[in-house]
Design a protein around this motif. Structure first.
Motif, PDB file in Angstrom:
ATOM      1  N   ARG A 265      30.438   2.940  29.416  1.00 21.90           N
ATOM      2  CA  ARG A 265      31.748   3.550  29.659  1.00 21.90           C
ATOM      3  C   ARG A 265      31.951   4.657  28.639  1.00 21.90           C
TER       4      ARG A 265
ATOM      5  N   THR B 159      29.438   2.067  24.703  1.00 17.60           N
ATOM      6  CA  THR B 159      30.673   2.833  24.824  1.00 17.60           C
ATOM      7  C   THR B 159      30.461   4.147  24.101  1.00 17.60           C
TER       8      THR B 159
ATOM      9  N   THR C 125      30.165  10.212  32.066  1.00 16.99           N
ATOM     10  CA  THR C 125      30.520   9.232  33.088  1.00 16.99           C
ATOM     11  C   THR C 125      29.706   9.459  34.358  1.00 16.99           C
TER      12      THR C 125
END
Length: 278
Positions: free
Chosen positions: A113, A87, A100
């Motif tokens: 993510r 993350t 992204t």
């Protein structure tokens, strides 16, 4: 030109935070197109981690890793390429958008993510999720005025038996002149400074939002912040190489890192540490 904090740093947190966010939003397009970041090379398989990082952190396959202040996410995704579920968190919407897209481009959207949030708001933004590794990379801490506050956030994001792994530019380098020989700045100057710089640190066109607020932090300040929130430093390693030509005399080696030439007095250029709960 730099000025003292008392003259130009906004009195409210929102003031300096908004200035820095605007400045970094402006940098993203320049960085994404730059040779310095070489996104094409990254898409082709290049890693942006220094060789010592995987060696120090160890195997991350199957582990959850949170990268605070991740910018465009190349370091984040380099850990994903080593098997971590990652993350990346950054306060810049354009930077998160680049990260992204990169994850999708290299086929790692299922393991990566990116989240938009200020680092101080990470616990709320991540809904209390905890991670095996909390990672922060080069050039992150200088954008934060209060390292104890940052350390408290990082600690609260660690899972049981999780580790904080930090890689940073060594604060000693900010004392020296362009040749890396003469001390010209006070090591203990830690107040915020406003910088008005028309260009970012990469190649590329000038910026439109040029003012940023930055803080110097001593090595002792970093270690004390971690200890204050109950973390135990497992190691602190100082390195004689850095990621860019910080001083004009540095030479680039085959590994892509910059070092002082043979015979030149060396000073630490980067450091890395790992910390955990006792």
């Amino acid at each position: 030109m730099a000025t003292t904090a008392s003259e130009t740093v906004p009195a409210t947190e929102q003031g300096w935070l908004d200035r820095n966010r605007a400045n970094w939003d402006d940098r993203v397009a320049v960085h994404a197109a730059s040779d310095f970041y070489d996104l094409a090379g990254f898409r082709a398989g290049a890693s942006t981690l220094r060789p010592f990082e995987p060696a120090e952190l160890g195997d991350v396959a199957g582990r959850s890793l949170l990268h605070l202040q991740c910018h465009m996410g190349q370091d984040t995704l380099s850990w994903a390429r080593r098997g971590a579920k990652v993350t990346g968190l950054d306060f810049s919407v354009p930077a998160v958008e680049v990260g992204t897209r990169l994850a999708a481009d290299i086929g790692l959207a299922d393991r990566a993510r990116f989240v938009v949030a200020d680092v101080h708001d990470a616990v709320r933004a991540l809904a209390g999720e905890r991670f095996d590794v909390v990672y922060t990379g080069l050039g992150a801490l200088g954008w934060l005025p209060d390292l104890t506050r940052w350390a408290r956030v990082a600690s609260s994001l660690l899972a049981e038996r999780g580790v904080l792994y930090l890689v940073e530019f060594h604060p000693f380098t900010d004392m020296l002149d362009e040749e890396g020989r003469t001390v010209e700045r006070d090591y203990f100057t830690t107040s915020g400074q406003a910088w008005d710089e028309p260009y970012t640190y990469t190649d590329g066109p000038p910026l439109t939002r040029t003012v940023s607020i930055q803080w110097d932090h001593t090595l002792g300040e970093v270690i004390t912040a971690l200890g204050t929130v109950g973390l135990r430093v497992e190691f602190l390693h100082e390195h004689d190489a850095t990621a860019f030509e910080r001083f004009s005399v540095l030479e680039r080696g085959e590994d892509g890192e910059y070092r002082f030439p043979a015979g030149h007095p060396r000073v630490p250029l980067m450091y890395s540490l790992r910390a955990s709960r006792p």
